[in-house]
Design a protein around this motif. Structure first.
Motif, PDB file in Angstrom:
ATOM      1  N   TYR A 109       0.921  -1.154   0.065  1.00 53.12           N
ATOM      2  CA  TYR A 109      -0.132   0.012   0.089  1.00 53.12           C
ATOM      3  C   TYR A 109       0.838   1.261  -0.058  1.00 53.12           C
ATOM      4  O   TYR A 109       1.934   1.240   0.509  1.00 53.12           O
ATOM      5  CB  TYR A 109      -0.757   0.012   1.199  1.00 53.12           C
ATOM      6  CG  TYR A 109      -1.538  -1.201   1.763  1.00 53.12           C
ATOM      7  CD1 TYR A 109      -1.019  -2.238   2.319  1.00 53.12           C
ATOM      8  CD2 TYR A 109      -3.057  -1.365   1.137  1.00 53.12           C
ATOM      9  CE1 TYR A 109      -1.783  -3.187   2.493  1.00 53.12           C
ATOM     10  CE2 TYR A 109      -3.877  -2.336   1.425  1.00 53.12           C
ATOM     11  CZ  TYR A 109      -3.094  -3.486   2.005  1.00 53.12           C
ATOM     12  OH  TYR A 109      -3.755  -4.546   2.517  1.00 53.12           O
ATOM     13  N   PHE A 126      -5.278   7.227   2.027  1.00 49.60           N
ATOM     14  CA  PHE A 126      -4.763   6.012   1.057  1.00 49.60           C
ATOM     15  C   PHE A 126      -4.526   6.613  -0.430  1.00 49.60           C
ATOM     16  O   PHE A 126      -5.561   7.101  -0.866  1.00 49.60           O
ATOM     17  CB  PHE A 126      -6.037   5.113   1.094  1.00 49.60           C
ATOM     18  CG  PHE A 126      -6.102   4.030   0.229  1.00 49.60           C
ATOM     19  CD1 PHE A 126      -6.750   4.107  -1.066  1.00 49.60           C
ATOM     20  CD2 PHE A 126      -5.307   2.655   0.251  1.00 49.60           C
ATOM     21  CE1 PHE A 126      -6.979   3.085  -1.870  1.00 49.60           C
ATOM     22  CE2 PHE A 126      -5.257   1.908  -0.646  1.00 49.60           C
ATOM     23  CZ  PHE A 126      -6.224   2.118  -1.816  1.00 49.60           C
ATOM     24  N   PHE A 149       3.937   7.130   2.963  1.00 51.26           N
ATOM     25  CA  PHE A 149       4.148   5.979   3.995  1.00 51.26           C
ATOM     26  C   PHE A 149       3.947   4.805   2.712  1.00 51.26           C
ATOM     27  O   PHE A 149       2.997   4.812   1.815  1.00 51.26           O
ATOM     28  CB  PHE A 149       3.266   6.049   4.903  1.00 51.26           C
ATOM     29  CG  PHE A 149       3.751   6.827   5.910  1.00 51.26           C
ATOM     30  CD1 PHE A 149       3.104   8.053   6.056  1.00 51.26           C
ATOM     31  CD2 PHE A 149       4.937   6.652   6.674  1.00 51.26           C
ATOM     32  CE1 PHE A 149       3.285   8.868   7.242  1.00 51.26           C
ATOM     33  CE2 PHE A 149       5.199   7.498   7.737  1.00 51.26           C
ATOM     34  CZ  PHE A 149       4.391   8.684   8.077  1.00 51.26           C
ATOM     35  N   PHE A 151       3.992  -0.443   8.403  1.00 56.06           N
ATOM     36  CA  PHE A 151       4.581   0.604   7.680  1.00 56.06           C
ATOM     37  C   PHE A 151       5.960   0.922   8.014  1.00 56.06           C
ATOM     38  O   PHE A 151       6.746   0.337   9.058  1.00 56.06           O
ATOM     39  CB  PHE A 151       3.807   1.784   8.419  1.00 56.06           C
ATOM     40  CG  PHE A 151       2.568   1.906   8.162  1.00 56.06           C
ATOM     41  CD1 PHE A 151       1.208   1.310   8.671  1.00 56.06           C
ATOM     42  CD2 PHE A 151       1.931   2.965   6.921  1.00 56.06           C
ATOM     43  CE1 PHE A 151       0.172   1.487   8.117  1.00 56.06           C
ATOM     44  CE2 PHE A 151       0.828   3.082   6.568  1.00 56.06           C
ATOM     45  CZ  PHE A 151      -0.211   2.666   7.059  1.00 56.06           C
ATOM     46  N   GLY A 152       6.436   1.339   6.552  1.00 56.17           N
ATOM     47  CA  GLY A 152       7.764   1.951   6.531  1.00 56.17           C
ATOM     48  C   GLY A 152       7.875   3.280   7.294  1.00 56.17           C
ATOM     49  O   GLY A 152       6.858   4.008   7.884  1.00 56.17           O
ATOM     50  N   SER A 153       9.034   3.874   7.303  1.00 55.65           N
ATOM     51  CA  SER A 153       9.414   5.065   8.218  1.00 55.65           C
ATOM     52  C   SER A 153       8.891   6.239   7.141  1.00 55.65           C
ATOM     53  O   SER A 153       8.808   7.354   7.784  1.00 55.65           O
ATOM     54  CB  SER A 153      10.750   5.150   8.446  1.00 55.65           C
ATOM     55  OG  SER A 153      11.252   4.148   9.285  1.00 55.65           O
ATOM     56  N   SER A 187      -8.017   4.055  -6.131  1.00 53.14           N
ATOM     57  CA  SER A 187      -9.016   5.202  -6.038  1.00 53.14           C
ATOM     58  C   SER A 187      -8.491   6.427  -5.279  1.00 53.14           C
ATOM     59  O   SER A 187      -9.079   7.394  -5.295  1.00 53.14           O
ATOM     60  CB  SER A 187     -10.289   4.366  -5.338  1.00 53.14           C
ATOM     61  OG  SER A 187      -9.813   4.109  -4.135  1.00 53.14           O
ATOM     62  N   LYS A 207      -2.787  16.785   8.758  1.00 52.36           N
ATOM     63  CA  LYS A 207      -4.054  16.151   8.085  1.00 52.36           C
ATOM     64  C   LYS A 207      -3.921  14.442   8.246  1.00 52.36           C
ATOM     65  O   LYS A 207      -2.853  14.133   8.868  1.00 52.36           O
ATOM     66  CB  LYS A 207      -4.339  16.183   6.625  1.00 52.36           C
ATOM     67  CG  LYS A 207      -4.528  17.925   6.421  1.00 52.36           C
ATOM     68  CD  LYS A 207      -5.074  18.297   5.203  1.00 52.36           C
ATOM     69  CE  LYS A 207      -5.469  19.749   5.000  1.00 52.36           C
ATOM     70  NZ  LYS A 207      -6.090  19.998   3.590  1.00 52.36           N
ATOM     71  N   GLU A 208      -4.726  13.955   7.868  1.00 58.56           N
ATOM     72  CA  GLU A 208      -4.906  12.422   8.056  1.00 58.56           C
ATOM     73  C   GLU A 208      -4.344  11.614   7.127  1.00 58.56           C
ATOM     74  O   GLU A 208      -3.847  12.274   6.172  1.00 58.56           O
ATOM     75  CB  GLU A 208      -6.378  11.946   8.187  1.00 58.56           C
ATOM     76  CG  GLU A 208      -7.172  12.299   6.955  1.00 58.56           C
ATOM     77  CD  GLU A 208      -8.044  13.391   6.721  1.00 58.56           C
ATOM     78  OE1 GLU A 208      -7.465  14.358   7.330  1.00 58.56           O
ATOM     79  OE2 GLU A 208      -9.073  13.381   5.944  1.00 58.56           O
ATOM     80  N   ILE A 209      -3.873  10.469   7.483  1.00 57.13           N
ATOM     81  CA  ILE A 209      -3.108   9.540   6.554  1.00 57.13           C
ATOM     82  C   ILE A 209      -4.075   9.076   5.363  1.00 57.13           C
ATOM     83  O   ILE A 209      -5.187   8.535   5.682  1.00 57.13           O
ATOM     84  CB  ILE A 209      -2.525   8.302   7.155  1.00 57.13           C
ATOM     85  CG1 ILE A 209      -1.534   8.824   8.418  1.00 57.13           C
ATOM     86  CG2 ILE A 209      -1.685   7.579   6.212  1.00 57.13           C
ATOM     87  CD1 ILE A 209      -0.771   7.954   9.003  1.00 57.13           C
ATOM     88  N   LEU A 216      -1.372  -4.074   8.580  1.00 55.13           N
ATOM     89  CA  LEU A 216      -0.449  -3.303   7.786  1.00 55.13           C
ATOM     90  C   LEU A 216       0.867  -3.041   8.715  1.00 55.13           C
ATOM     91  O   LEU A 216       0.730  -2.503   9.814  1.00 55.13           O
ATOM     92  CB  LEU A 216      -0.928  -2.233   7.321  1.00 55.13           C
ATOM     93  CG  LEU A 216      -1.768  -2.343   6.038  1.00 55.13           C
ATOM     94  CD1 LEU A 216      -2.965  -3.171   6.095  1.00 55.13           C
ATOM     95  CD2 LEU A 216      -2.217  -0.883   5.631  1.00 55.13           C
ATOM     96  N   ARG A 223       0.690  11.403   4.036  1.00 60.88           N
ATOM     97  CA  ARG A 223       0.308  12.438   5.121  1.00 60.88           C
ATOM     98  C   ARG A 223       0.676  13.701   4.589  1.00 60.88           C
ATOM     99  O   ARG A 223       1.821  14.141   4.586  1.00 60.88           O
ATOM    100  CB  ARG A 223       0.533  12.049   6.430  1.00 60.88           C
ATOM    101  CG  ARG A 223      -0.058  12.729   7.461  1.00 60.88           C
ATOM    102  CD  ARG A 223       0.513  12.356   8.884  1.00 60.88           C
ATOM    103  NE  ARG A 223      -0.189  13.266   9.836  1.00 60.88           N
ATOM    104  CZ  ARG A 223       0.229  13.503  11.123  1.00 60.88           C
ATOM    105  NH1 ARG A 223       1.189  13.055  11.716  1.00 60.88           N
ATOM    106  NH2 ARG A 223      -0.732  14.058  12.053  1.00 60.88           N
ATOM    107  N   TYR A 262       0.376   5.248   0.976  1.00 67.66           N
ATOM    108  CA  TYR A 262      -0.311   6.282   1.604  1.00 67.66           C
ATOM    109  C   TYR A 262       0.591   7.531   1.754  1.00 67.66           C
ATOM    110  O   TYR A 262       1.721   7.730   1.496  1.00 67.66           O
ATOM    111  CB  TYR A 262      -0.552   6.096   3.206  1.00 67.66           C
ATOM    112  CG  TYR A 262      -1.647   4.645   3.495  1.00 67.66           C
ATOM    113  CD1 TYR A 262      -1.424   3.569   3.184  1.00 67.66           C
ATOM    114  CD2 TYR A 262      -2.907   5.119   3.912  1.00 67.66           C
ATOM    115  CE1 TYR A 262      -2.134   2.463   3.513  1.00 67.66           C
ATOM    116  CE2 TYR A 262      -3.796   4.238   4.013  1.00 67.66           C
ATOM    117  CZ  TYR A 262      -3.401   2.867   3.942  1.00 67.66           C
ATOM    118  OH  TYR A 262      -4.453   1.822   4.153  1.00 67.66           O
TER     119      TYR A 262
END
Lengths: 112, 113
Positions: free
Chosen positions: B33, B45, B91, B104-106, B58, B41-43, B102, B37, B35
């Motif tokens: 995935y 997709f 991300f 996540f990477g840094s 999408s 604000k929010e993370i 999930l 940020r 993502y």
């Protein structure tokens, strides 16, 4: 549109106290929820998850509560420590596939 | 076990330039995935690969963003040409048998000036 949001952008607690971080979601079809912790310079780290067929789930010092009636999710951290200082995100599954919708995050600051 | 790795960790480019971000998922994870940020604000997709196929794109903001995952291993996300509003932290995450969990990477901090 459907979204996940957080009630408070920042939370300051004293070391040793319990912390509660809240989250509201609007997608009634969501059946999986996760809390992530993000420290500065790092990616989100998994803390705890819960499925919609449960009301409560406990981990090490953390508890997640799910209230489906009011679409509310909370993360409780017991005996908060300085290392708990971070941004906490709640997330829900998007309803298709396995991607997640995230809220904006709550910044938790633990003071000595 | 190595986690999700992303490269570079930081990138500063000028508006109009091209940048390519790379993600190496956890070995054996079919789901990958992207993502983003944006500050404060929010993370959000962006898209989801299952092996080399795009399962859900999408969230991609526009056609300046191109994601690939040739061979179903690492993935790249190219932004061409970059605009100021593309600045943020990108991300990458991957998941395996527990597909909803999930890792996540840094992240890559992208600054477009």
């Amino acid at each position: 549109g459907e979204s996940v949001g957080l009630h408070l952008p920042t939370l300051s607690v004293q070391e040793g106290d319990n912390s509660i971080i809240n989250c509201a979601y609007s997608n009634s079809a969501s059946d999986y929820f996760i809390w992530y912790k993000q420290e500065s310079g790092k990616g989100p780290q998994f803390i705890i998850d819960i499925r919609s067929n449960m009301d409560k789930r406990q981990g090490q010092r953390v508890t997640v509560l799910l209230n489906k009636t009011v679409k509310h999710l909370s993360l409780q951290i017991a005996a908060t420590q300085p290392g708990d200082s971070a941004v906490y995100f709640c997330a829900e599954n998007r309803g298709s596939g396995y991607a997640l919708n995230f809220g904006k995050g709550t910044s938790l600051l633990v003071t000595p | 076990e190595a986690g999700v790795t992303q490269f570079p960790s930081h990138s500063v480019i000028e508006k109009g330039q091209t940048v390519t971000l790379r993600c190496d998922p956890i070995s054996g994870h079919d789901n990958l995935y992207w993502y983003r940020r944006v500050m404060g604000k929010e993370i959000k997709f962006l898209l989801h690969f299952v092996k080399e196929s795009k399962q859900d794109e999408s969230g991609m903001p526009n056609n300046r963003f191109l994601a690939e995952r040739t061979g179903g291993t690492y993935s790249t996300l190219k932004v061409q040409p970059a605009e100021l509003e593309d600045s943020g932290v990108y991300f990458c995450a991957s998941s395996g048998p527990l597909r909803e969990k999930l890792f996540f990477g840094s992240g890559t901090q992208l600054s477009v000036l």
